[in-house]
Design an enzyme around this catalytic site. Structure first.
Site, PDB file in Angstrom:
ATOM      1  CG  ASP A  91      -1.736  -1.175   1.440  1.00 31.07           C
ATOM      2  OD1 ASP A  91      -1.759  -2.036   0.551  1.00 31.07           O
ATOM      3  OD2 ASP A  91      -2.392  -1.262   2.497  1.00 31.07           O
ATOM      4  CD  GLU A 127      -6.924  -4.402   3.865  1.00 29.95           C
ATOM      5  OE1 GLU A 127      -6.237  -4.937   4.755  1.00 29.95           O
ATOM      6  OE2 GLU A 127      -6.687  -4.542   2.646  1.00 29.95           O
TER       7      GLU A 127
END
Length: 562
Positions: A142, A309
């Site tokens: 990420d 998320e």
């Protein structure tokens, strides 16, 4: 970015005369290694092995760090460096069945671990992108903490410096002045006793903050439970000091992570949005330290096929209708439209306390209809009120298995977001950021391993990229059905995962007149030039696609200036 990578061979090691170390074998799963005073210990990795847990001890036998490394048992895939600083002893515990692996003292790692003051960082990966951001070596997922300040774009990211698979979550850091060329910076955050460093965000705080003018980072400390922590930088994000009051926010939820913080002028308060299981929770603060719960969003809305998320919440303008709406980004894994991870979003209103979605609960909107577009978040404080995003260009179904070694994963090209309306719904538009036009080079006759293809199309079109090996990617636009598809089932190496070969399909929300297709060594990103469709897919051809055939349109190929 400086495209450099650790790729030591046995011949190189012998040639530069590195010191070899001798292990102290203490049992069938336990050994110690005295590492002396070199700058680095070079650890040999074998990716198919079990994790070896390494406690790093200083000269007083105080533990300074724990790392997990897949130390080589019978072959070496690559090496990773560990900077020793004041470390003097490695206490190593192996896992797995030693009856199958053999005696610990016979593992190949003992012959291949070296002490050195240098290591070779030349890039020899044929699939390393030429104009996408990648880590120098190791694993990346990420994007985190992205912000713009004083002409510099800062990108932090989930990073494992001790292997090219997920583990040991740190924050890596790169900077850029043009969103295309990135320079690697030193590690930002290492795990501490609260846990690994999971995803989060950064804000640029004004002079009336508790620390004066500064950059404040928020991240998840992932230990036995997930809690929220913060750190402060007085040098524009180069280095941070962790806040002595960490953790600043706790809960009894197993999935409680990825804080995204921004200033909301309407209430004169800071807002934090957190991913909590399959919902988003919103908190507010006057001082960035004490946070109060405001509301939750998500029950029954959108896709719930996996854990929610990496949230983001921001306002966008619909230029055509001259109005503004709020967008909540929600990355989900699994549950994507073609399996695995993807980015969904919701359009609505935010009043400083609560987000209200304007669509019916069961409506699901995807930002990108490829397989390899996840963890999308935006830069804080981007200039000219732009909303610029990057995504992690992979999929959790196979991210650890893609055919690279010394590094894994890249980010998408930068994209600017807006709004458009189709039918009764408002959608997010996605276009390549203007910085991609700045690196558009000369026209060329055929595609290369790194190029942009602009295709003016009619109502039906087929675009085929291929090479002499018979590998190909087929893209099809059907104006009557208002769909765009990309078939990568014969794109090259597709055998490393059953989930990789696929055909992805996107709605186009009306007619497409022009496509912009960005090709790099291992990726294809296709956009409607007006922003109504985006599709991102990885490809791993054995040689670059150098043939382009277009039916129902006219293509122009441009180089990408590097």
């Amino acid at each position: 970015m400086k495209r450099v990578i650790l790729t030591l061979t046995a011949m190189m090691i012998a040639a530069i005369g590195m010191a070899q170390v001798v292990p102290m074998v203490l049992g069938e799963k336990h050994a110690m290694l005295r590492v002396g005073s070199a700058k680095y210990v070079l650890l040999p990795v074998q990716e198919t092995e079990e994790i070896a847990a390494i406690a790093v001890l200083d000269g007083r036998n105080e533990m300074v760090q724990r790392i997990n490394v897949k130390l080589a048992v019978d072959r070496v895939d690559y090496w990773v460096p560990y900077e020793l600083k004041n470390a003097r002893l490695l206490d190593i515990e192996f896992h797995g069945d030693r009856r199958q692996k053999g005696a610990v003292g016979e593992f190949v790692c003992w012959k291949e671990i070296k002490l050195s003051d240098t290591f070779d960082t030349a890039n020899r990966e044929r699939f390393r992108p030429l104009y996408h951001h990648t880590p120098q070596y190791g694993w990346m997922n990420d994007p985190n903490g992205m912000f713009y300040k004083d002409g510099v774009w800062h990108l932090y990211y989930q990073y494992n410096p001790y292997g090219s698979q997920w583990e040991n979550m740190h924050w890596g850091h790169s900077t850029s002045k043009d969103l295309v060329h990135w320079e690697a910076q030193p590690l930002t955050f290492e795990p501490d006793w609260l846990g690994s460093i999971f995803s989060g965000s950064c804000v640029t705080a004004p002079s009336n903050s508790p620390w004066g003018e500064c950059v404040v980072a928020f991240y998840t400390s992932a230990g036995h439970h997930q809690t929220q922590s913060m750190a402060v930088s007085k040098d524009n994000g180069r280095t941070f000091t962790k806040y002595e009051g960490n953790p600043i926010l706790t809960a009894d939820k197993p999935d409680f992570r990825d804080p995204n913080v921004f200033w909301y002028e309407g209430t004169k308060r800071w807002i934090m949005i957190l991913a909590v299981g399959q919902e988003m929770q919103i908190y507010s603060s006057a001082d960035l330290k004490a946070w109060q719960y405001e509301s939750s969003f998500g029950q029954e809305y959108g896709n719930h096929g996996g854990v929610w998320e990496c949230p983001d919440l921001f306002e966008l303008k619909d230029e055509k209708h001259n109005n503004k709406k709020w967008v909540l980004l929600c990355n989900i894994n699994p549950g994507g439209p073609f399996g695995g991870s993807a980015t969904q979003y919701f359009v609505g209103n935010f009043d400083g306390h609560k987000f209200t979605c304007e669509s019916m609960p069961k409506v699901t909107k995807w930002m990108d209809y490829g397989k390899d577009h996840y963890a999308t978040v935006s830069f804080y404080n981007a200039p000219d009120n732009r909303r610029v995003v990057l995504a992690w260009m992979s999929n959790w179904q196979y991210a650890n298995q893609v055919p690279t070694k010394q590094f894994r994963s890249a980010n998408s090209i930068p994209r600017d977001l807006g709004l458009f309306t189709f039918g009764e719904e408002t959608y997010v538009s996605v276009v390549p950021s203007k910085e991609m036009l700045a690196v558009r080079g000369a026209k060329i006759n055929k595609p290369t391993e790194a190029c942009e293809i602009v295709v003016d199309i009619k109502n039906q079109a087929e675009i085929v990229l291929s090479n002499a090996k018979g590998e190909k990617v087929v893209m099809t636009y059907d104006g009557s059905k208002q769909t765009f598809t990309m078939d990568r089932t014969k794109s090259g190496d597709v055998g490393f995962s059953e989930a990789f070969p696929c055909v992805t399909e996107a709605p186009t929300y009306g007619a497409i007149k022009q496509l912009r297709i960005f090709i790099d060594r291992c990726s294809i990103e296709a956009f409607d030039a007006q922003g109504k469709m985006a599709m991102t897919n990885l490809v791993f051809p054995s040689e670059p696609y150098n043939t382009l055939k277009v039916k129902g349109g006219k293509a122009t190929v441009f180089t990408i200036k590097n």
